[in-house]
Design an enzyme around this catalytic site. Structure first.
Site, mmCIF file in Angstrom:
data_model
loop_
_atom_site.group_PDB
_atom_site.id
_atom_site.type_symbol
_atom_site.label_atom_id
_atom_site.label_comp_id
_atom_site.label_asym_id
_atom_site.label_seq_id
_atom_site.Cartn_x
_atom_site.Cartn_y
_atom_site.Cartn_z
ATOM 1 N N ASN A 266 -19.701 -31.226 -5.203
ATOM 2 C CA ASN A 266 -19.288 -31.479 -6.256
ATOM 3 C C ASN A 266 -19.272 -32.837 -7.156
ATOM 4 O OD1 ASN A 266 -17.058 -32.582 -5.219
ATOM 5 N ND2 ASN A 266 -15.441 -31.252 -5.825
ATOM 6 N N GLU B 286 -11.567 -36.244 -6.537
ATOM 7 C CA GLU B 286 -12.267 -35.163 -7.023
ATOM 8 C C GLU B 286 -12.738 -35.443 -8.423
ATOM 9 O OE1 GLU B 286 -13.317 -32.988 -5.029
ATOM 10 O OE2 GLU B 286 -11.543 -31.856 -4.120
ATOM 11 N N HIS C 230 -17.679 -35.479 -5.338
ATOM 12 C CA HIS C 230 -16.516 -36.372 -5.094
ATOM 13 C C HIS C 230 -16.998 -37.608 -3.793
ATOM 14 C CE1 HIS C 230 -15.056 -33.588 -1.598
ATOM 15 N NE2 HIS C 230 -16.074 -34.486 -1.016
#
Ligand code: F6R
Length: 310
Positions: free
Chosen positions: A201, A208, A203
């Site tokens: 994703n 995050e 990160h």
């Protein structure tokens, strides 16, 4: 090496040696504070083994360079599956260099889960003991393997330290702990070389998507996608994956003098593309690395497969 493709986005194709020279020539005492955008040096290597070798050599060179001056390198270390083979090679190289003084090497880990019992095999403390340091060293024993236990820093998120506290008290305690961690990072830093992986994703550390680029070490909530990606380490059971972690923030990471982000496998190809070719945006935390002047991104051909310059 059967195939290697290395390119500098501003100066075209390079040999591996040339790329290494440029990467290391760029190393120096300049923490990145800039808000302008830069292109990382992108090194594409044929496979996981070549990436591991590059990574181990990069870490070794920083340690050796400092040791030759009688100093200790300050390293920022990542965990996860990607750096495992690199740490194995680094351990071997360090073992061969028996007279190198490692006792002054200072390490800061990026992150740690909250709530795993002390000694849990999937805690990042256990991971570091297993993959780079020796278990005794992590428990505060003597200098074995050359490193000094007091110079190894990993955020502490185990239950033994924090168990039995009400949620709000727990968070306050953890926040105090990470504030101290950040203060230590600032006083012993800057980090000479920060090693990073990248999440599917986008990160870095456990910063995050949506994390502020100004963020420092903090208590964070793991996204569902990160917990999904990491359940392979927890018998495939997402319920065993902690929901919270302690993690350096983007600003903590960008305070390193040099950054080396490593990615392998097709599952990372889209995140790598977004990091390098999408907008610099908090939706893709790794894209913040383009605000730093000294970043090298090392990829195997699978992780590089969605880049437009392939
Ligand atoms: C680990 C860390 C994470 C991982 C990332 C990739 O300390 O900070 O950002 O680097 O989740 O993990 P792997 O390498 O397991 O794919």
């Amino acid at each position: 090496m059967s195939f290697s493709k290395v390119f500098c986005r501003t100066c075209g194709p390079l040999s591996v040696g040339g790329a290494l020279l440029i990467a290391w020539a760029m190393m120096g005492p300049q923490p990145a504070q800039a808000r302008e955008e830069y292109q990382p040096l992108v090194v594409v290597l044929p496979d996981v083994d070549a990436v591991a070798e590059y990574t181990a050599n990069a870490l070794y060179d920083v340690i050796e360079g400092k040791a030759k001056k009688g100093e200790g390198a300050v390293l920022g270390l990542a965990t996860g599956g990607t750096p495992v083979p690199a740490y194995a090679l680094l351990r071997k190289r360090l073992k061969r260099a028996a007279d190198m003084n490692l006792s002054k090497v200072v390490t800061f880990n990026l992150d740690e889960y909250v709530g795993l019992p002390a000694g849990h095999p999937e805690s990042y403390r256990s991971y570091m003991a297993e993959n780079l340091f020796v278990p005794g060293l992590m428990q505060g024993a003597e200098r074995e393997n050359g490193f000094s236990a007091e110079n190894i820093h990993i955020p502490q998120g185990d239950c033994a330290a924090w168990d039995g506290l009400r949620d709000s008290v727990l968070i306050a305690q953890l926040q105090k702990h990470v504030d101290e961690y950040e203060a230590l990072l600032r006083s012993l830093g800057p980090v000479d070389l920060q090693l990073l992986g990248i999440g599917e994703n986008g990160h870095v550390g456990f910063a995050e998507p949506g994390s502020s680029f100004e963020g420092r070490t903090a208590v964070v909530r793991l996204t569902q996608s990160t917990r999904e990606a990491n359940r392979r380490f927890f018998d495939g059971d997402i319920n065993k994956v902690p929901r919270r972690a302690l993690s350096m923030g983007i600003a903590s990471i960008l305070s390193a003098k040099n950054v080396l982000l490593v990615a392998t496998g097709t599952n990372k190809a889209e995140a790598v593309r977004r990091m390098l070719e999408g907008p610099v945006d908090t939706g893709v935390p790794a894209s913040a690395l383009r605000m730093h002047t000294r970043v090298t991104v090392v990829l195997d051909s699978d992780a590089a497969s969605r880049l437009s310059k392939q």
